[in-house]
Scaffold this active site. Structure first.
Site, PDB file in Angstrom:
ATOM      1  CB  THR A  44      -0.924   0.006   1.227  1.00 35.42           C
ATOM      2  OG1 THR A  44      -1.719  -1.188   1.214  1.00 35.42           O
ATOM      3  CG2 THR A  44      -1.847   1.208   1.232  1.00 35.42           C
ATOM      4  CB  ILE A  61       4.378  -1.165   6.304  1.00 37.31           C
ATOM      5  CG1 ILE A  61       4.258  -0.414   4.972  1.00 37.31           C
ATOM      6  CG2 ILE A  61       5.169  -2.457   6.143  1.00 37.31           C
ATOM      7  CD1 ILE A  61       3.420  -1.125   3.920  1.00 37.31           C
ATOM      8  CD  GLU A  85      -4.661  -9.105   3.781  1.00 33.82           C
ATOM      9  OE1 GLU A  85      -4.206  -8.007   3.399  1.00 33.82           O
ATOM     10  OE2 GLU A  85      -3.969 -10.120   3.936  1.00 33.82           O
TER      11      GLU A  85
END
Length: 387
Positions: free
Chosen positions: A125, A156, A365
């Site tokens: 991302t 992260i 996800e």
């Protein structure tokens, strides 16, 4: 048709449950409130071998079946969902290396990742690209036998504890279609120019860090490309997310179970007008609906995992499980709060934390709305048949 776990899976579940009840449940609320990193719990996870849950046995891992894989996240999230996040990103990264890595990459990374000696996460991302991964801006430019990487990654997990991080980059920004110009690079986090710039504040999902990472002229050798071939990063990342959705579905079931357990216990103990509130029809109907939704989410999650164990692609199946289970976690955490009344809003009761943790599963996800489109496309194309 068998809706029961195997004896081995039940034994594994009970081992996990005892561990969670003994090591996580007693400290979760206090450590979450104070922002304490769960070092001792991480050490227990290492001792149980859970950092190797997706790693093949030949590299020292557990090589769990996918149903057992979901059980790990269900049981741990029942105690504290943030702990499941530490394992989740690590396991996803190790799974991608095991599935797509070269022999040299597997031999170099997997044995140490399996024991937890080395930690990892996933660098996908970016501030301007989440759902649309093809929109990433991080570049890797070839310079002799190295790539020079520049860009920013965000949200992260494990960033401050990772030893290596698979980072999704554009190696050919002019490629058409765009995904053919994307690669995953295995970047050691001690490489000059790799910086964890800040921790992101969060509503819930505490216990593990979520960080922004800056990569400034980070040089990595060309053999750091996952699988050794450019242009496969998008497919590699999506294959990992397919399995990652089982992780999220399992977490959702765990949060929903904790919410149901708390609501049932409180309803049996709290009295109003001389009776436990569980005897009032309004509360009893809520409990019945919660139990029904919970069990439906659990069975859908186990079914999707069993399809993966059968060797099938489970884009739609894992998407169905993730969507339904995460929506169940959201609704049950809210109902548990309502059953607790004013106490549900207090940090002294676990339901307040569950209510803050649940929304992540509807986002992580792949957002639920995006996954609904993935499911729909599979249905329309005839790849997934219901009924």
């Amino acid at each position: 048709m068998d809706f029961t776990l195997t004896e081995e899976q039940r034994d594994f579940q009970q081992t996990l449950r005892r561990f969670v009840d003994r090591e996580i449940v007693p400290v979760a609320s206090e450590w979450e409130r104070t922002g304490r990193y769960p070092t001792e719990i991480v050490d227990h996870l290492k001792a149980l071998g859970l950092f190797g849950l997706t790693t093949p046995e030949e590299y020292g891992g557990l090589a769990l079946d996918m149903v057992s894989f979901t059980l790990v996240y269900e049981e741990i999230s029942r105690g504290w969902m943030g702990i499941a996040g530490i394992l989740g990103s690590h396991g996803l990264s190790a799974w991608m290396i095991a599935k797509h890595g070269t022999d040299e990459q597997k031999q170099h990374y997997l044995p140490k990742l399996a024991t937890g000696e080395w930690r990892t996460g996933v660098g996908l991302t970016e501030p301007g690209a989440g759902t649309d991964l093809q929109g990433i801006a991080t570049r890797a430019v070839r310079d002799g036998d190295h790539y020079v990487v520049n860009g920013t990654k965000t949200w992260i997990t494990n960033a401050r504890h990772a030893d290596v991080l698979p980072v999704l980059v554009k190696t050919d920004p002019d490629a058409q279609p765009r995904h053919r110009g994307m690669s995953l690079l295995l970047v050691p986090t001690d490489t000059p120019g790799f910086e964890v710039s800040r921790d992101l504040g969060k509503l819930g999902y505490k216990g593990t860090e979520s960080c922004e990472i800056n990569l400034v002229d980070v040089r990595v050798p060309v053999d750091a490309v996952l699988g050794g071939v450019e242009g496969r990063g998008m497919q590699q990342a999506l294959s990992g997310l397919e399995i990652g959705r089982l992780n999220i579905a399992g977490r959702s079931v765990g949060v929903a179970q904790a919410a149901y357990d708390a609501a049932l216990k409180y309803a049996g103990e709290r009295e109003a007008f001389g009776h436990p509130i569980a005897e009032f029809q309004a509360i009893a109907l809520k409990l019945a609906e919660m139990a029904t939704q919970l069990q439906a989410a659990r069975l859908l999650t186990y079914w999707a995992a069993s399809q993966a164990d059968a060797g099938k692609r489970v884009d739609a199946e894992s998407g169905m499980a993730k969507v339904f289970a995460s929506e169940t976690a959201l609704s049950l955490s809210l109902e548990a709060m309502r059953i607790h009344g004013g106490y549900g809003y207090s940090t002294e009761f676990v339901v307040e934390r569950l209510y803050r943790d649940a929304p992540l599963m509807a986002i992580g996800e792949g957002t639920n709305d995006v996954l609904r489109t993935v499911i729909a496309k599979s249905l329309v194309a005839g790849k997934t048949v219901v009924g």
